[in-house]
Design a protein around this motif. Structure first.
Motif: not given
Length: 357
Positions: A7, A9, A12, A64, A336
């Motif tokens: 999970f 960056s 995501c 996220d 992000e």
């Protein structure tokens, strides 16, 4: 244990680009049974109580926004297991890849004719639609074409469990954030389903002997959405702090500027943590009251609603006050921070968390 590696960056960002949760994410969700947070263990669910589930949802949302939101909404639809016919529960819920998506919108009509329902309608914002195995859909009930009315003269509404193969998914989730939720619309026409597919979300009509399914749906929805707001906010504050200190490496802010930021971010983080503690305290009070007395007072439910809206509003204020310190990085669509900012400002628009309680 929630592994951060899958999970991260980069993943995501890939999920956002694809408009859906990644296959490896789904594999982990099925393994951990997160879509089945509220499904009893004897139906291959995780069997969490309310507080346990909220903690998991908050942690996922911090990793996220789309991940946490999709798990929350699909697990929330799975909570309806407590109101479904026994034969339907045993038929549907044991499958490993089970995922229920749905919509709170009353977008259809279900006409009872010759012992079965014919369903027509379209529904919006079904998070997880692209990988859902089943959908829940709210319908106004008709009997041979005539609206069925309750004692107060209001139309009767039922929810129905529909299979993915019975529906058409409409590509309609075109919003700036929460893109990986795949919260598309769906529709069906002249779909015939047995009576057993219908259910009513009413604590008095729950089919399982567990206080979890006696918790009022309004407050259930409020608190599960609120922990997502909370998780995303903690993530966003961390990113703003990191962005500020990176900027300081080349801008070399003076001591006054640095002190001001440090004091401000410290104050906001303490405020948010205090609200988080108060939020969980109010939810735990409601849960304990339900377990001990079999009911929750209106006063306690009002406190739960109030803290949910208050915490959400404070998250808006805190994020807004700190956001400028991240500089132009926050405006770059490939960062992000920008993704989390867009997620927050999409999910915090939910009507349940802006309406008066």
């Amino acid at each position: 244990m929630i592994p951060k590696s899958i999970f991260d960056s980069e993943n995501c960002a890939l999920a956002e680009k694809s408009g859906s949760l990644l296959p490896e994410w789904l594999e982990k969700i099925y393994e951990e049974k997160w879509f089945k947070l509220f499904v009893p263990k004897d139906l291959d669910g995780l069997g969490c109580n309310l507080i346990e589930a909220l903690r998991i949802e908050e942690k996922l949302a911090k990793l996220d926004g789309s991940l946490g939101w999709t798990v929350t909404l699909c697990a929330g639809a799975g909570w309806f297991v407590g109101f479904m016919d026994e034969s339907l529960r045993k038929e549907v819920f044991p499958r490993k890849d089970l995922c229920l998506a749905g919509s709170g919108f009353v977008g259809g009509k279900a006409d009872l004719v010759k012992g079965e329902f014919e369903i027509n309608g379209s529904w919006t914002y079904a998070s997880g639609a692209l990988h859902a195995t089943h959908f829940t859909a709210n319908c106004e009930v008709l009997v041979e074409g005539h609206p069925k009315i309750d004692a107060a003269g209001n139309p009767i509404i039922k929810a129905f469990l529909l299979e993915r193969s019975e529906l058409e998914i409409l590509d309609s989730w075109n919003y700036m954030g929460m893109k990986a939720t795949g919260s598309h619309a769906f529709r069906t026409e002249k779909l015939k389903v047995p009576i057993s597919r219908g259910f009513e979300i009413d604590p008095l009509k729950n089919q399982l002997d567990d206080p979890l399914y006696q918790f009022p749906f309004l407050q259930f929805a409020e608190i599960t959405l609120t922990v997502n707001i909370l998780g995303i906010s903690f993530h966003m504050i961390d990113l703003i702090e990191s962005a500020f200190w990176r900027r300081n490496e080349y801008k070399k802010y003076d001591k006054k500027h640095l002190t001001y930021f440090e004091e401000l971010v410290g104050k906001k983080k303490r405020k948010l943590q205090k609200l988080k503690v108060e939020f969980y305290k109010q939810v735990e009070n409601a849960w304990n009251e339900l377990e001990k007395k079999g009911d929750i007072s209106k006063k306690t439910l009002k406190k739960v609603s109030k803290i949910s809206r208050n915490l959400t509003q404070k998250c808006r204020e805190i994020n807004s006050s700190l956001y400028p310190f991240s500089g132009l990085e926050a405006a770059r669509t490939d960062t992000e921070l920008n993704r989390v900012w867009r997620d927050f400002n999409t999910v915090s628009q939910h009507s349940l968390l802006i309406s008066p309680f």
